[in-house]
Design a protein around this motif. Structure first.
Motif, PDB file in Angstrom:
ATOM      1  N   THR A 102       0.839  -1.194   0.000  1.00 57.34           N
ATOM      2  CA  THR A 102       0.000   0.000   0.000  1.00 57.34           C
ATOM      3  C   THR A 102       0.881   1.254   0.000  1.00 57.34           C
ATOM      4  OG1 THR A 102      -0.107  -0.054   2.422  1.00 57.34           O
ATOM      5  CG2 THR A 102      -1.895  -1.119   1.216  1.00 57.34           C
ATOM      6  N   ALA A 103       0.334   2.309  -0.594  1.00 53.07           N
ATOM      7  CA  ALA A 103       0.993   3.624  -0.576  1.00 53.07           C
ATOM      8  C   ALA A 103      -0.076   4.667  -0.268  1.00 53.07           C
ATOM      9  CB  ALA A 103       1.653   3.912  -1.915  1.00 53.07           C
ATOM     10  N   ASN A 104      -0.001   5.246   0.918  1.00 54.27           N
ATOM     11  CA  ASN A 104      -0.967   6.270   1.323  1.00 54.27           C
ATOM     12  C   ASN A 104      -0.360   7.656   1.175  1.00 54.27           C
ATOM     13  OD1 ASN A 104      -2.420   4.028   2.105  1.00 54.27           O
ATOM     14  ND2 ASN A 104      -3.006   4.850   4.094  1.00 54.27           N
ATOM     15  N   PHE A 105      -1.128   8.561   0.620  1.00 55.45           N
ATOM     16  CA  PHE A 105      -0.717   9.966   0.566  1.00 55.45           C
ATOM     17  C   PHE A 105      -1.519  10.736   1.603  1.00 55.45           C
ATOM     18  CE2 PHE A 105       0.055   9.724  -4.335  1.00 55.45           C
ATOM     19  CZ  PHE A 105       1.106   8.868  -4.113  1.00 55.45           C
ATOM     20  N   PRO A 106      -0.944  11.699   2.312  1.00 53.56           N
ATOM     21  CA  PRO A 106       0.375  12.270   2.037  1.00 53.56           C
ATOM     22  C   PRO A 106       1.548  11.592   2.734  1.00 53.56           C
ATOM     23  CG  PRO A 106      -0.693  13.585   3.707  1.00 53.56           C
ATOM     24  CD  PRO A 106      -1.688  12.507   3.300  1.00 53.56           C
ATOM     25  N   SER A 107       1.318  10.581   3.566  1.00 51.75           N
ATOM     26  CA  SER A 107       2.418  10.060   4.373  1.00 51.75           C
ATOM     27  C   SER A 107       3.586   9.559   3.515  1.00 51.75           C
ATOM     28  CB  SER A 107       1.905   8.947   5.283  1.00 51.75           C
ATOM     29  OG  SER A 107       1.317   7.905   4.537  1.00 51.75           O
ATOM     30  N   ALA A 108       3.282   8.912   2.357  1.00 52.15           N
ATOM     31  CA  ALA A 108       4.368   8.402   1.519  1.00 52.15           C
ATOM     32  C   ALA A 108       5.231   9.533   0.978  1.00 52.15           C
ATOM     33  CB  ALA A 108       3.784   7.581   0.363  1.00 52.15           C
ATOM     34  N   ILE A 109       4.625  10.700   0.813  1.00 52.64           N
ATOM     35  CA  ILE A 109       5.348  11.854   0.268  1.00 52.64           C
ATOM     36  C   ILE A 109       6.046  12.636   1.386  1.00 52.64           C
ATOM     37  CG2 ILE A 109       5.013  14.098  -0.853  1.00 52.64           C
ATOM     38  CD1 ILE A 109       2.761  12.719  -2.491  1.00 52.64           C
ATOM     39  N   VAL A 110       5.332  12.882   2.472  1.00 53.65           N
ATOM     40  CA  VAL A 110       5.900  13.673   3.560  1.00 53.65           C
ATOM     41  C   VAL A 110       7.089  12.956   4.190  1.00 53.65           C
ATOM     42  CG1 VAL A 110       5.431  14.686   5.825  1.00 53.65           C
ATOM     43  CG2 VAL A 110       3.727  14.849   4.000  1.00 53.65           C
ATOM     44  N   SER A 111       7.034  11.634   4.262  1.00 55.62           N
ATOM     45  CA  SER A 111       8.153  10.900   4.860  1.00 55.62           C
ATOM     46  C   SER A 111       9.436  11.104   4.054  1.00 55.62           C
ATOM     47  CB  SER A 111       7.825   9.403   4.958  1.00 55.62           C
ATOM     48  OG  SER A 111       7.566   8.839   3.679  1.00 55.62           O
ATOM     49  N   VAL A 112       9.307  11.420   2.766  1.00 60.28           N
ATOM     50  CA  VAL A 112      10.482  11.722   1.929  1.00 60.28           C
ATOM     51  C   VAL A 112      10.907  13.177   2.104  1.00 60.28           C
ATOM     52  CG1 VAL A 112      11.326  11.888  -0.445  1.00 60.28           C
ATOM     53  CG2 VAL A 112       9.915   9.942   0.246  1.00 60.28           C
ATOM     54  N   LEU A 113       9.907  14.088   2.125  1.00 63.41           N
ATOM     55  CA  LEU A 113      10.220  15.523   2.233  1.00 63.41           C
ATOM     56  C   LEU A 113      10.860  15.866   3.574  1.00 63.41           C
ATOM     57  CD1 LEU A 113       6.984  17.107   0.692  1.00 63.41           C
ATOM     58  CD2 LEU A 113       9.196  16.713  -0.424  1.00 63.41           C
ATOM     59  N   ASP A 114      10.405  15.212   4.638  1.00 62.87           N
ATOM     60  CA  ASP A 114      10.898  15.513   5.976  1.00 62.87           C
ATOM     61  C   ASP A 114      12.164  14.702   6.245  1.00 62.87           C
ATOM     62  OD1 ASP A 114      11.372  16.017   8.624  1.00 62.87           O
ATOM     63  OD2 ASP A 114       9.342  15.542   9.302  1.00 62.87           O
TER      64      ASP A 114
END
Length: 333
Positions: A102-114
C-alpha cells in the motif's frame, strides 16, 4: 484459497528491512515475468495495523485479486512510523513481481520531504500500480456556528487573523497541509491545534468547543453531519463528494484548493513492467464490479481507480503540491 495474516510492528522491522535489502530501492525495472504471470502466490504489504481503514480496503482488494488472478495473496501488516515501515519493506522487496504494498498519501510523500524521518526511499524507488481510494479533506464547524459558507469563514479569519483554531493530527499532517493551502489561496490566517496522537482526540476537542474548526477526511465527517454534530462548509476536491453531495467544493467557492488523502498500491521500481500492468489491469477490472464497490462505499471508502500510468502522474503532481507547501508547514510548525 486461504489468506494468511501477519502483523509486524515497530522500528525493529524498519531496521530489518533496511539492513537486509538496503541496496534494492531505486533500481530500474529489469527482467521479465513469465507469460503466465502470476504463477505463485503474492504478498501484499500493508503499512498500517489490522482493522484500520487502509487495512480494511486493502483486504477487500486482496480478496478480489485472488478471485481475479487465481493465486493466493498473503497480507502482511507492517505498521509503524506512519506507513514508513511498510514503504521501506516494499521499496526493498525482491524484483520478481510477487511483493507489492500500500501507498498512502500524504504520508508516503511527507516521509520523503521531511529529512528528519530518515526515509531510505524516494519517489524513484517505486513503480505505482493503481489508485483505489481518494478521500478529500473537509472543513467542519459547529451546528450553531455563525458561519454558513466558506466565504463566511474566510471573512471571519481575515477580520481576526490567527484567532480561529483548527484541529490537525500533527505537524505536517494532511490537515495541516490542507489549511496552509487554504491560507495561501485566500490570504486568511488560521491557527493549528495539533493532536499528534491522532485517534479521536481532534474530534473530541472540536465537539468540546476547544476549536472552531474540525479538519478531517470526508469519510470521518459523514456520520458527524448525520448525527447533527457538525456542519460541513467545504470539500477540497475538484468534484463534490457522493457522500456529501450538497456540500460545495472549495473550487466552486473560488479557492483553488484540492487536498485529499489517497490509498493505492506500488511495487518496488525494479519490478518488470509486465507485472505492473497485469496487477494494475486486474485492479481496474475489479473496480468496475458493483459487488466490490458496494462494500467499499458502505465503509466510507470513495472508489477512485487510476491505472499505473495515471497513478504515477497523480503521485508526481501530489508530490509537487506538497513540496511547495512543505516549507510553509514547517515554518508554521
Amino acid at each position: 484459497m486461504r489468506k494468511s495474516i501477519t502483523s509486524v510492528s515497530g522500528a525493529a522491522l524498519l531496521l530489518l528491512a533496511v539492513s537486509a535489502c538496503g541496496d534494492a530501492a531505486g533500481q530500474q525495472s529489469t527482467g521479465e515475468v513469465s507469460e503466465n504471470y502470476p504463477e505463485e502466490n503474492l504478498t501484499m504489504v500493508v503499512g498500517y495495523g489490522p482493522g484500520g481503514s487502509t487495512d480494511v480496503g486493502a483486504r477487500l482488494m486482496a480478496d478480489a485479486l485472488e478471485d481475479e488472478l487465481g493465486v493466493s495473496i498473503t497480507v502482511e501488516n507492517r505498521e509503524g512510523a506512519g506507513g514508513q515501515v511498510g514503504l521501506t519493506a516494499v521499496a526493498n522487496a525482491p524484483c520478481d513481481g510477487y511483493t507489492f504494498g500500500t501507498a498512502n498519501f500524504p504520508s508516503a510523500i511527507v516521509s520523503v520531504l521531511d529529512e528528519s524521518r530518515g526515509a531510505t526511499y524516494d519517489r524513484e524507488s517505486f513503480a505505482p500500480i493503481a489508485l483505489q481510494v481518494v478521500d478529500p479533506t473537509a472543513i467542519v464547524v459547529a451546528p450553531d456556528s455563525p458561519y454558513e459558507t466558506i466565504d463566511d469563514l474566510i471573512a471571519a479569519a481575515e477580520e481576526n487573523p490567527g484567532e480561529l483554531l483548527y484541529t490537525t493530527t500533527g505537524v505536517a499532517s494532511n490537515e495541516h497541509f490542507a489549511m496552509v493551502a487554504v491560507q495561501e489561496a485566500s490570504g486568511a490566517e488560521f491557527s493549528p491545534v495539533h493532536f499528534p496522537d491522532g485517534g479521536g482526540a481532534p474530534k473530541t476537542a472540536f465537539l468540546g468547543g476547544e476549536t472552531e474548526i474540525y479538519v478531517a477526511n470526508v469519510s470521518d465527517v459523514v456520520e458527524m453531519t448525520e448525527n447533527g454534530q457538525g456542519k460541513v462548509l467545504g470539500i477540497m476536491d475538484e468534484e463534490r463528494s457522493p457522500f456529501l453531495p450538497d456540500v460545495p467544493t472549495f473550487t466552486e467557492s473560488g479557492y483553488d484548493v484540492e487536498i485529499s488523502s489517497s490509498r493505492g498500491y506500488t511495487f518496488p521500481s525494479c519490478v518488470p513492467e509486465q507485472a505492473v500492468t497485469t496487477i494494475s489491469d486486474a485492479m481496474g477490472t475489479i473496480m468496475e464490479n458493483e459487488e466490490f464497490l458496494t462494500p467499499m462505499q458502505e465503509l466510507g471508502l470513495a472508489p477512485s481507480y487510476r491505472d499505473a500510468e495515471a497513478y504515477a502522474e497523480y503521485w508526481t503532481e501530489t508530490q509537487n503540491t506538497f513540496e511547495e507547501l512543505f516549507p510553509l508547514v514547517r515554518e508554521e510548525g
